[in-house]
Design a protein around this motif. Structure first.
Motif, PDB file in Angstrom:
ATOM      1  N   MET A   1     -17.396   4.139  15.336  1.00  0.00           N
ATOM      2  CA  MET A   1     -16.472   3.112  14.910  1.00  0.00           C
ATOM      3  C   MET A   1     -15.511   3.663  13.866  1.00  0.00           C
ATOM      4  N   PRO A   2     -14.225   3.525  14.071  1.00  0.00           N
ATOM      5  CA  PRO A   2     -13.261   3.976  13.065  1.00  0.00           C
ATOM      6  C   PRO A   2     -13.367   3.124  11.799  1.00  0.00           C
ATOM      7  N   ARG A   3     -13.211   3.773  10.665  1.00  0.00           N
ATOM      8  CA  ARG A   3     -13.230   3.035   9.402  1.00  0.00           C
ATOM      9  C   ARG A   3     -12.317   3.691   8.388  1.00  0.00           C
ATOM     10  N   ALA A   4     -11.896   2.891   7.426  1.00  0.00           N
ATOM     11  CA  ALA A   4     -11.024   3.388   6.359  1.00  0.00           C
ATOM     12  C   ALA A   4     -11.437   2.719   5.060  1.00  0.00           C
ATOM     13  N   THR A   5     -11.370   3.474   3.984  1.00  0.00           N
ATOM     14  CA  THR A   5     -11.639   2.942   2.654  1.00  0.00           C
ATOM     15  C   THR A   5     -10.439   3.260   1.782  1.00  0.00           C
ATOM     16  N   LEU A   6      -9.882   2.222   1.164  1.00  0.00           N
ATOM     17  CA  LEU A   6      -8.724   2.378   0.281  1.00  0.00           C
ATOM     18  C   LEU A   6      -9.129   1.979  -1.130  1.00  0.00           C
ATOM     19  N   ARG A   7      -8.782   2.803  -2.104  1.00  0.00           N
ATOM     20  CA  ARG A   7      -8.997   2.473  -3.510  1.00  0.00           C
ATOM     21  C   ARG A   7      -7.627   2.301  -4.143  1.00  0.00           C
ATOM     22  N   LEU A   8      -7.402   1.129  -4.708  1.00  0.00           N
ATOM     23  CA  LEU A   8      -6.091   0.805  -5.275  1.00  0.00           C
ATOM     24  C   LEU A   8      -6.208   0.547  -6.767  1.00  0.00           C
ATOM     25  N   THR A   9      -5.390   1.229  -7.523  1.00  0.00           N
ATOM     26  CA  THR A   9      -5.328   1.021  -8.968  1.00  0.00           C
ATOM     27  C   THR A   9      -4.061   0.232  -9.258  1.00  0.00           C
ATOM     28  N   THR A  10      -4.230  -0.909  -9.891  1.00  0.00           N
ATOM     29  CA  THR A  10      -3.096  -1.774 -10.183  1.00  0.00           C
ATOM     30  C   THR A  10      -3.381  -2.595 -11.431  1.00  0.00           C
ATOM     31  N   PRO A  11      -2.351  -2.877 -12.224  1.00  0.00           N
ATOM     32  CA  PRO A  11      -2.559  -3.769 -13.370  1.00  0.00           C
ATOM     33  C   PRO A  11      -2.754  -5.221 -12.934  1.00  0.00           C
ATOM     34  N   HIS A  12      -2.584  -5.487 -11.643  1.00  0.00           N
ATOM     35  CA  HIS A  12      -2.694  -6.844 -11.106  1.00  0.00           C
ATOM     36  C   HIS A  12      -3.943  -7.029 -10.247  1.00  0.00           C
ATOM     37  N   ALA A  13      -4.991  -6.268 -10.510  1.00  0.00           N
ATOM     38  CA  ALA A  13      -6.169  -6.268  -9.630  1.00  0.00           C
ATOM     39  C   ALA A  13      -6.764  -7.665  -9.443  1.00  0.00           C
ATOM     40  N   ILE A  14      -6.879  -8.437 -10.502  1.00  0.00           N
ATOM     41  CA  ILE A  14      -7.491  -9.769 -10.390  1.00  0.00           C
ATOM     42  C   ILE A  14      -6.621 -10.679  -9.523  1.00  0.00           C
ATOM     43  N   ALA A  15      -5.309 -10.651  -9.729  1.00  0.00           N
ATOM     44  CA  ALA A  15      -4.407 -11.485  -8.935  1.00  0.00           C
ATOM     45  C   ALA A  15      -4.425 -11.063  -7.465  1.00  0.00           C
ATOM     46  N   VAL A  16      -4.422  -9.759  -7.218  1.00  0.00           N
ATOM     47  CA  VAL A  16      -4.438  -9.270  -5.834  1.00  0.00           C
ATOM     48  C   VAL A  16      -5.752  -9.648  -5.166  1.00  0.00           C
ATOM     49  N   MET A  17      -6.869  -9.487  -5.878  1.00  0.00           N
ATOM     50  CA  MET A  17      -8.175  -9.882  -5.320  1.00  0.00           C
ATOM     51  C   MET A  17      -8.183 -11.370  -4.977  1.00  0.00           C
ATOM     52  N   GLY A  18      -7.639 -12.183  -5.860  1.00  0.00           N
ATOM     53  CA  GLY A  18      -7.588 -13.620  -5.608  1.00  0.00           C
ATOM     54  C   GLY A  18      -6.753 -13.965  -4.391  1.00  0.00           C
ATOM     55  N   ALA A  19      -5.663 -13.243  -4.216  1.00  0.00           N
ATOM     56  CA  ALA A  19      -4.787 -13.497  -3.067  1.00  0.00           C
ATOM     57  C   ALA A  19      -5.424 -13.042  -1.756  1.00  0.00           C
ATOM     58  N   VAL A  43     -11.260  -1.988  -4.068  1.00  0.00           N
ATOM     59  CA  VAL A  43     -11.751  -1.145  -2.979  1.00  0.00           C
ATOM     60  C   VAL A  43     -11.749  -1.994  -1.707  1.00  0.00           C
ATOM     61  N   LEU A  44     -10.961  -1.568  -0.739  1.00  0.00           N
ATOM     62  CA  LEU A  44     -10.843  -2.253   0.546  1.00  0.00           C
ATOM     63  C   LEU A  44     -11.476  -1.368   1.611  1.00  0.00           C
ATOM     64  N   GLU A  45     -12.509  -1.895   2.272  1.00  0.00           N
ATOM     65  CA  GLU A  45     -13.187  -1.162   3.338  1.00  0.00           C
ATOM     66  C   GLU A  45     -12.950  -1.902   4.647  1.00  0.00           C
ATOM     67  N   VAL A  46     -12.436  -1.196   5.631  1.00  0.00           N
ATOM     68  CA  VAL A  46     -12.142  -1.786   6.933  1.00  0.00           C
ATOM     69  C   VAL A  46     -12.862  -0.970   7.998  1.00  0.00           C
ATOM     70  N   GLU A  47     -13.601  -1.660   8.848  1.00  0.00           N
ATOM     71  CA  GLU A  47     -14.273  -1.031   9.976  1.00  0.00           C
ATOM     72  C   GLU A  47     -13.870  -1.791  11.232  1.00  0.00           C
ATOM     73  N   ALA A  48     -13.542  -1.065  12.282  1.00  0.00           N
ATOM     74  CA  ALA A  48     -13.057  -1.708  13.508  1.00  0.00           C
ATOM     75  C   ALA A  48     -13.689  -1.048  14.725  1.00  0.00           C
ATOM     76  N   SER A  49     -13.619  -1.746  15.837  1.00  0.00           N
ATOM     77  CA  SER A  49     -14.202  -1.219  17.066  1.00  0.00           C
ATOM     78  C   SER A  49     -13.309  -0.179  17.737  1.00  0.00           C
ATOM     79  N   SER A  53      -7.271  -1.741  16.451  1.00  0.00           N
ATOM     80  CA  SER A  53      -7.718  -2.834  15.580  1.00  0.00           C
ATOM     81  C   SER A  53      -7.716  -2.398  14.121  1.00  0.00           C
ATOM     82  N   LEU A  54      -8.130  -1.153  13.873  1.00  0.00           N
ATOM     83  CA  LEU A  54      -8.129  -0.634  12.506  1.00  0.00           C
ATOM     84  C   LEU A  54      -6.701  -0.585  11.960  1.00  0.00           C
ATOM     85  N   ARG A  55      -5.779  -0.074  12.744  1.00  0.00           N
ATOM     86  CA  ARG A  55      -4.382   0.011  12.330  1.00  0.00           C
ATOM     87  C   ARG A  55      -3.808  -1.372  12.030  1.00  0.00           C
TER      88      ARG A  55
END
Length: 80
Positions: A1-19, A43-49, A53-55
């Motif tokens: 299964m294809p998967r991707a993990t993204l780590r994002l550093t932002t001063p708006h982490a709480i607002a982005v998480m809420g959205a 940290v955004l983890e996406v796994e697709a079949s 779908s991953l893209r």
């Protein structure tokens, strides 16, 4: 299964998480998404079949993150 993990550093982490949190709860066909915070980063983890779908899921989440960032910048909101 294809998967991707993204780590994002932002001063708006709480607002982005809420959205993004409501989107994580929705079912996307052939895709599983996990959204967490680690040391203040998002940290955004996406796994697709399959790669298509991953893209598609990554494109959607990256677009939503960008919009959340732009809105937070406009209103001057930063995590404290």
């Amino acid at each position: 299964m294809p998967r991707a993990t993204l780590r994002l550093t932002t001063p708006h982490a709480i607002a982005v998480m809420g959205a993004l949190s409501p989107e994580v709860g929705r079912e996307i066909p052939r895709t599983r998404v996990k959204l967490t915070r680690d040391d203040g980063d998002i940290v955004l983890e996406v796994e697709a079949s399959d790669l298509g779908s991953l893209r598609a899921a990554l494109n959607s989440y990256l677009r939503w993150i960008e919009i959340s960032e732009q809105i937070s910048d406009m209103v001057g909101e930063q995590d404290g």
